[in-house]
Design an enzyme around this catalytic site. Sequence first.
Site, PDB file in Angstrom:
ATOM      1  N   LYS A 293      10.619  58.531  36.236  1.00 21.77           N
ATOM      2  CA  LYS A 293       9.740  58.216  35.106  1.00 21.77           C
ATOM      3  C   LYS A 293       9.265  59.501  34.429  1.00 21.77           C
ATOM      4  O   LYS A 293       9.174  59.584  33.203  1.00 21.77           O
ATOM      5  CB  LYS A 293       8.562  57.381  35.589  1.00 21.77           C
ATOM      6  CG  LYS A 293       9.003  56.013  36.124  1.00 21.77           C
ATOM      7  CD  LYS A 293       7.906  55.345  36.903  1.00 21.77           C
ATOM      8  CE  LYS A 293       8.346  54.011  37.471  1.00 21.77           C
ATOM      9  NZ  LYS A 293       7.416  53.489  38.476  1.00 21.77           N
TER      10      LYS A 293
ATOM     11  N   ARG B 150      23.588  36.978  38.850  1.00 19.73           N
ATOM     12  CA  ARG B 150      24.664  36.782  39.848  1.00 19.73           C
ATOM     13  C   ARG B 150      24.860  35.318  40.190  1.00 19.73           C
ATOM     14  O   ARG B 150      25.976  34.836  40.299  1.00 19.73           O
ATOM     15  CB  ARG B 150      24.324  37.573  41.118  1.00 19.73           C
ATOM     16  CG  ARG B 150      24.753  39.009  41.060  1.00 19.73           C
ATOM     17  CD  ARG B 150      24.341  39.724  42.299  1.00 19.73           C
ATOM     18  NE  ARG B 150      22.901  39.632  42.533  1.00 19.73           N
ATOM     19  CZ  ARG B 150      22.157  40.565  43.118  1.00 19.73           C
ATOM     20  NH1 ARG B 150      22.733  41.653  43.578  1.00 19.73           N
ATOM     21  NH2 ARG B 150      20.860  40.413  43.276  1.00 19.73           N
TER      22      ARG B 150
HETATM   23  N1  LIG Z   1       9.804  44.478  38.883  1.00 21.20           N
HETATM   24  C1  LIG Z   1       9.008  45.353  38.257  1.00 21.20           C
HETATM   25  O1  LIG Z   1       7.791  45.305  38.391  1.00 21.20           O
HETATM   26  C2  LIG Z   1       9.594  46.403  37.354  1.00 21.20           C
HETATM   27  C3  LIG Z   1       8.735  47.291  36.687  1.00 21.20           C
HETATM   28  C4  LIG Z   1       9.270  48.237  35.807  1.00 21.20           C
HETATM   29  C5  LIG Z   1      10.625  48.316  35.632  1.00 21.20           C
HETATM   30  N2  LIG Z   1      11.447  47.469  36.333  1.00 21.20           N
HETATM   31  C6  LIG Z   1      12.890  47.593  36.123  1.00 21.20           C
HETATM   32  O2  LIG Z   1      13.379  46.391  35.565  1.00 21.20           O
HETATM   33  C7  LIG Z   1      14.716  46.170  35.996  1.00 21.20           C
HETATM   34  C8  LIG Z   1      14.813  44.804  36.646  1.00 21.20           C
HETATM   35  O3  LIG Z   1      13.931  44.747  37.735  1.00 21.20           O
HETATM   36  P1  LIG Z   1      13.570  43.372  38.490  1.00 21.20           P
HETATM   37  O4  LIG Z   1      12.402  43.683  39.348  1.00 21.20           O
HETATM   38  O5  LIG Z   1      13.483  42.257  37.523  1.00 21.20           O
HETATM   39  O6  LIG Z   1      14.848  43.217  39.425  1.00 21.20           O
HETATM   40  P2  LIG Z   1      15.312  41.910  40.237  1.00 21.20           P
HETATM   41  O7  LIG Z   1      14.179  40.957  40.380  1.00 21.20           O
HETATM   42  O8  LIG Z   1      16.006  42.402  41.448  1.00 21.20           O
HETATM   43  O9  LIG Z   1      16.381  41.238  39.257  1.00 21.20           O
HETATM   44  C9  LIG Z   1      17.648  41.762  39.045  1.00 21.20           C
HETATM   45  C10 LIG Z   1      18.453  40.725  38.301  1.00 21.20           C
HETATM   46  O10 LIG Z   1      19.724  41.279  38.049  1.00 21.20           O
HETATM   47  C11 LIG Z   1      20.730  40.334  38.432  1.00 21.20           C
HETATM   48  N3  LIG Z   1      21.909  41.078  38.834  1.00 21.20           N
HETATM   49  C12 LIG Z   1      22.042  41.988  39.803  1.00 21.20           C
HETATM   50  N4  LIG Z   1      23.303  42.464  39.864  1.00 21.20           N
HETATM   51  C13 LIG Z   1      23.975  41.819  38.883  1.00 21.20           C
HETATM   52  C14 LIG Z   1      25.324  41.825  38.429  1.00 21.20           C
HETATM   53  N5  LIG Z   1      26.211  42.640  38.991  1.00 21.20           N
HETATM   54  N6  LIG Z   1      25.648  41.033  37.411  1.00 21.20           N
HETATM   55  C15 LIG Z   1      24.744  40.222  36.824  1.00 21.20           C
HETATM   56  N7  LIG Z   1      23.455  40.134  37.210  1.00 21.20           N
HETATM   57  C16 LIG Z   1      23.089  40.936  38.222  1.00 21.20           C
HETATM   58  C17 LIG Z   1      20.132  39.538  39.564  1.00 21.20           C
HETATM   59  O11 LIG Z   1      20.807  38.286  39.671  1.00 21.20           O
HETATM   60  P3  LIG Z   1      20.351  37.127  40.698  1.00 21.20           P
HETATM   61  O12 LIG Z   1      18.974  36.708  40.260  1.00 21.20           O
HETATM   62  O13 LIG Z   1      21.333  36.045  40.517  1.00 21.20           O
HETATM   63  O14 LIG Z   1      20.370  37.755  42.053  1.00 21.20           O
HETATM   64  C18 LIG Z   1      18.682  39.428  39.098  1.00 21.20           C
HETATM   65  O15 LIG Z   1      18.533  38.316  38.223  1.00 21.20           O
HETATM   66  C19 LIG Z   1      15.053  47.346  36.917  1.00 21.20           C
HETATM   67  O16 LIG Z   1      15.690  48.359  36.195  1.00 21.20           O
HETATM   68  C20 LIG Z   1      13.687  47.823  37.372  1.00 21.20           C
HETATM   69  O17 LIG Z   1      13.679  49.186  37.743  1.00 21.20           O
HETATM   70  C21 LIG Z   1      10.967  46.524  37.168  1.00 21.20           C
END
Ligand SMILES: NC(=O)c1ccc[n+]([C@@H]2O[C@H](COP(=O)([O-])OP(=O)(O)OC[C@H]3O[C@@H](n4cnc5c(N)ncnc54)[C@H](OP(=O)(O)O)[C@@H]3O)[C@@H](O)[C@H]2O)c1
Length: 440
Positions: free
Chosen positions: A207, A46
């Site tokens: 999951k 974003r």
């Molecule tokens: N975190 C974990 O431990 C974990 C574990 C297993 C699976 N997952 C999965 O992995 C995925 C990502 O998780 P995360 O923890 O990395 O999430 P996160 O830290 O919230 O990151 C989300 C990213 O998506 C971007 N974003 C959101 N809306 C957007 C849009 N409309 N257009 C373009 N970019 C957009 C955000 O941009 P900005 O940075 O600019 O805000 C951010 O970079 C999810 O599906 C989650 O369920 C995560």
Amino acid sequence: MARPLRVGIAGLGTVGAAVIQILARQNAVIAQRGGRPVQVVAVSARDRTKDRGFDLSPFTWFDDPIALARSPEVDCVVELVGGSEGSAREVVETALSHGKHVVTANKALLAKHGSALARTAEEKGVTLAFEASVAGGIPVVKTLREALPGNSVSRLYGILNGTCNYILSRMELEGLTFAECLKDAQRLGYAEADPTFDVEGFDTAHKLAILTSLAFGSQIDSEAIYVEGISSIAPLDLAMAQELGFRIKLLGVAERTNTGIEQRVHPTMVPRTSSIAQVMGVTNAVTIDADAVKELTLIGPGAGGAATASAVVADIADVASGAAGAPFGRPVHSLESAPRAPMQRHEGGYYIRLTVHDRPGVAAGVATRMAEADISLESILQKRSETAATKDPHGRSGTPVPLVLITYAAAESAIRSALEEISGDGLIAEPPQVIRIERE
Ligand SMILES: NC(=O)c1ccc[n+]([C@@H]2O[C@H](COP(=O)([O-])OP(=O)(O)OC[C@H]3O[C@@H](n4cnc5c(N)ncnc54)[C@H](OP(=O)(O)O)[C@@H]3O)[C@@H](O)[C@H]2O)c1
């Protein structure tokens, strides 16, 4: 060496940023193993100005992740935005329909649209890979999809949500309440400001839906999952579990039964000596029961940037080497529409904690109702009030006290109707606590 696999990453948050860092570090090894390098060529998030701890200048920036998903510059789209609808869904659908491979960590999207997305991938002859969507760094998707064709899986169960396991572990070890542990989990960043999704079992259910499909070759059917969270668990239940030789875990369980595939998420009493009972804190674990390997338990980090990115990178490496197979390990049309086993038909042992009026004949009245419903009791434990000032000559105080029952295998419907009778008899002062028992 063959030309690089050109990767576009949508989402540069916790997981996306870690993927970029791991790819930078491991690219030479990935190239050796797969016969071609991986090159991140495009990214989207974003906020372009946010400091993400690495240089964005080598990559083409897209404000719109859907444009990245369409870009002819990209061979493989890595979706790390999150959510079952909106941008994430559109990114994946666009990429697949444009004939691009997709790697995602998005369990919510897979649980809801997995079968349809896999069908599109198959039609287009591309990969849809989702190792990171379940249990973070544990390679459980690969294990179920590729390592067990010599087996028929009868059951799998797992601790699939680190937040819940952290809360239950601390409640048990420190005698704290659910609310106290939740507050601490939020302070330490293990739980979201709105924890409903985790603590009420929905994240585990997403999951589980994915694992069930992989284990049993069935269509993803998340609507069929019975879901109960951990917010009703009291310190007394954890103390009783210890006394009775159990530990309480939030489990996702999928089992092939005579009535179909049973999928359920609920707090569960597991034997203290079992492998899964040893898993404490934010760690995840999955146990697979299958005819040839018997019992296989995988334990490891279920979340966190680096661990989850490790799984994402494994999928990207498989795409690069051409090793990635069908999303669910077989053609989509062969995925079974398995009958749903209704929860009322579930059969198993039960822990039942009743808060009974402390007067003569109550335990006998409860035992009679259980017997009438054809439920055999393995043990019955009555706790006398230690604190009440006035007690009759038999030590009864008149104040409600816990009465704990452990049943042998019984039907859920029988348990429910016996508890209704017991409640109707006026024997209990509070709604009963019921926790299912899962044996090895
Ligand atoms: N975190 C974990 O431990 C974990 C574990 C297993 C699976 N997952 C999965 O992995 C995925 C990502 O998780 P995360 O923890 O990395 O999430 P996160 O830290 O919230 O990151 C989300 C990213 O998506 C971007 N974003 C959101 N809306 C957007 C849009 N409309 N257009 C373009 N970019 C957009 C955000 O941009 P900005 O940075 O600019 O805000 C951010 O970079 C999810 O599906 C989650 O369920 C995560």
